[in-house]
Design a protein around this motif. Structure first.
Motif, PDB file in Angstrom:
ATOM      1  N   ARG A 245       0.831  -1.218   0.000  1.00 23.87           N
ATOM      2  CA  ARG A 245       0.000   0.000   0.000  1.00 23.87           C
ATOM      3  C   ARG A 245       0.860   1.261   0.000  1.00 23.87           C
ATOM      4  O   ARG A 245       0.380   2.355   0.230  1.00 23.87           O
ATOM      5  CB  ARG A 245      -0.931  -0.011   1.215  1.00 23.87           C
ATOM      6  N   ALA A 247       4.446   3.551  -1.547  1.00 24.43           N
ATOM      7  CA  ALA A 247       5.275   3.875  -2.707  1.00 24.43           C
ATOM      8  C   ALA A 247       6.594   4.418  -2.195  1.00 24.43           C
ATOM      9  O   ALA A 247       6.705   4.832  -1.037  1.00 24.43           O
ATOM     10  CB  ALA A 247       4.574   4.914  -3.576  1.00 24.43           C
ATOM     11  N   ALA A 259       3.959  -0.935  -4.202  1.00 25.72           N
ATOM     12  CA  ALA A 259       2.879  -0.648  -5.151  1.00 25.72           C
ATOM     13  C   ALA A 259       3.359   0.302  -6.252  1.00 25.72           C
ATOM     14  O   ALA A 259       2.847   0.275  -7.367  1.00 25.72           O
ATOM     15  CB  ALA A 259       1.689  -0.049  -4.410  1.00 25.72           C
ATOM     16  N   ALA A 260       4.336   1.160  -5.920  1.00 24.03           N
ATOM     17  CA  ALA A 260       4.919   2.052  -6.936  1.00 24.03           C
ATOM     18  C   ALA A 260       6.303   2.449  -6.454  1.00 24.03           C
ATOM     19  O   ALA A 260       6.520   2.626  -5.252  1.00 24.03           O
ATOM     20  CB  ALA A 260       4.059   3.305  -7.106  1.00 24.03           C
ATOM     21  N   SER A 280       0.842  10.639  -9.260  1.00 23.34           N
ATOM     22  CA  SER A 280       0.531   9.281  -9.734  1.00 23.34           C
ATOM     23  C   SER A 280       0.212   8.376  -8.541  1.00 23.34           C
ATOM     24  O   SER A 280      -0.624   7.480  -8.639  1.00 23.34           O
ATOM     25  CB  SER A 280       1.668   8.727 -10.594  1.00 23.34           C
ATOM     26  N   CYS A 281       0.838   8.621  -7.389  1.00 25.27           N
ATOM     27  CA  CYS A 281       0.530   7.828  -6.182  1.00 25.27           C
ATOM     28  C   CYS A 281      -0.926   8.053  -5.757  1.00 25.27           C
ATOM     29  O   CYS A 281      -1.624   7.118  -5.368  1.00 25.27           O
ATOM     30  CB  CYS A 281       1.468   8.202  -5.040  1.00 25.27           C
ATOM     31  N   ARG A 283      -3.424   8.825  -7.668  1.00 30.63           N
ATOM     32  CA  ARG A 283      -4.325   8.132  -8.602  1.00 30.63           C
ATOM     33  C   ARG A 283      -4.412   6.642  -8.271  1.00 30.63           C
ATOM     34  O   ARG A 283      -5.427   6.010  -8.485  1.00 30.63           O
ATOM     35  CB  ARG A 283      -3.843   8.316 -10.056  1.00 30.63           C
ATOM     36  N   LYS A 284      -3.320   6.098  -7.713  1.00 24.85           N
ATOM     37  CA  LYS A 284      -3.303   4.661  -7.376  1.00 24.85           C
ATOM     38  C   LYS A 284      -3.838   4.391  -5.973  1.00 24.85           C
ATOM     39  O   LYS A 284      -3.873   3.240  -5.548  1.00 24.85           O
ATOM     40  CB  LYS A 284      -1.866   4.131  -7.463  1.00 24.85           C
ATOM     41  N   ILE A 286      -2.439   5.151  -3.121  1.00 23.56           N
ATOM     42  CA  ILE A 286      -1.338   4.800  -2.202  1.00 23.56           C
ATOM     43  C   ILE A 286      -1.577   5.466  -0.836  1.00 23.56           C
ATOM     44  O   ILE A 286      -2.038   6.607  -0.777  1.00 23.56           O
ATOM     45  CB  ILE A 286      -0.004   5.322  -2.784  1.00 23.56           C
TER      46      ILE A 286
END
Ligand code: TXA
Ligand code: MG
Length: 314
Positions: A245, A247, A259-260, A280-281, A283-284, A286
């Protein structure tokens, strides 16, 4: 309102001339601009962003010929800095001319001036035909936008136009230097480093961010640059918890799968990637972004200042 998206600097500039606000690319981050001499247009910037009225805007110029419109008191330190770093990611603070509406400078008697270097920005400013007041084109508090998509995510339907360009070259904001005092002072670290500035002005000072009573740019008192995810600064990748969960961004490779992740080859790449990665985190979905600490030299100082702001929870 419908937001018109265009790659034509001429069409985007027509909105500025009509008193509307326009997001546009620069080499640092995207800006949200209005005609500096139109107080009503400048007010639209504050409401679109949700920006506190006590945070002054930077004024963007196309050429040195526009300087006398904004300030007639240009000390030697500013002349030296402008000669070296204009056009580029430097903002100089000067005494303001009385023609600049108070809303631009949040009532202060000084004004921040910057001359962007990106060719598309220069074409846009040329078409505008006047200096353009612009903060970063994000909702107040979120990371500055480094792509036009990020601008659209934050401001679609709240502004008249987005001028589409490439992803920002630096990915962090300009360095802000107060030149109205005898010993010029860096109020906000940025894309130009302390070391670069010292080559030109060996005696330049730097504010100690967070020290009460220390001079700084008004904007730096707010929580800033932050994703929705929690930001944790770590020295070692061994500190990472809940990797699926979480990044990670930093210079060394983490030992676990996350996760990223973004492993950067240099502080320059780290600074370039940081805001883009934060977005971007989010959007995911995170929960925690672990950010590796870097030494306080060169762009490392800028990265650590931004991480400090992003990790503050208030
Ligand atoms: O790279 C950049 O600087 C980008 C692009 C769009 O040019 N702009 C940007 O603007 O980052 P903004 O508003 O997000 O940040 C401007 C910073 C704020 O911390 C503000 O308080 C400070 O500059 N500032 C502006 N005018 C000032 C003044 N007269 N005195 C002290 N600080 C000032
Ligand atoms: Mg900003």
């Amino acid at each position: 309102m419908k937001t018109f998206i265009t790659s034509s600097p001429r069409k985007a500039a027509a909105y500025i001339r009509r008193g509307e606000v326009v997001a546009f690319p620069t080499e640092t981050v995207y800006g949200l601009g209005a005609n500096v001499f139109n107080a009503g247009a400048v007010r639209k910037i504050f409401s679109a962003k949700g920006r506190p009225a006590d945070n002054p805007l930077i004024v963007h110029i196309m050429s040195r010929n526009q300087l006398p419109l904004l300030s007639t008191d240009i000390p030697r330190s500013a002349q030296l800095l402008m000669r070296e770093f204009f056009p580029g990611p430097l903002t100089v603070i000067l005494k303001k001319s009385k023609d600049i509406p108070a809303v631009v400078t949040a009532g202060m008697d000084t004004v921040g001036i910057r001359m962007p270097s990106l060719p598309l920005t220069r074409k846009f400013l040329l078409e505008c035909g006047m200096p353009v007041a612009a903060p970063s084109a994000n909702r107040s508090g979120t990371p500055s936008p480094t792509t036009w998509h990020a601008v659209k995510d934050d401001l679609d339907g709240r502004i008249s136009c987005i001028l589409k360009g490439e992803r920002a070259i630096h990915g962090v904001e300009s360095t802000v230097v107060d030149c109205t005092i005898d010993r010029p002072l860096i109020l906000r670290t940025g894309a130009i480093t302390l070391e670069q500035l010292r080559h030109v002005l060996p005696s330049i000072g730097i504010t100690r961010s967070g020290v009460p009573g220390h001079p700084r740019s008004p904007g730096t008192k707010y929580r800033h640059y932050a994703p929705r995810a929690r930001v944790r600064i770590i020295s070692s990748t061994a500190a990472i918890r809940n990797p699926l969960r979480s990044a990670y961004i930093g210079l060394s490779k983490p030992g676990t799968a996350l996760a990223a992740e973004k492993v950067c080859r240099s502080p320059k790449e780290y600074a370039h990637a940081l805001y883009h990665f934060f977005r971007s985190c989010d959007r995911k979905g995170i929960e925690t972004v672990y950010c590796q600490r870097v030494p306080l030299s060169g762009l490392g100082r800028t990265i650590m200042e931004r991480l400090g702001k992003a990790s503050r929870h208030e």
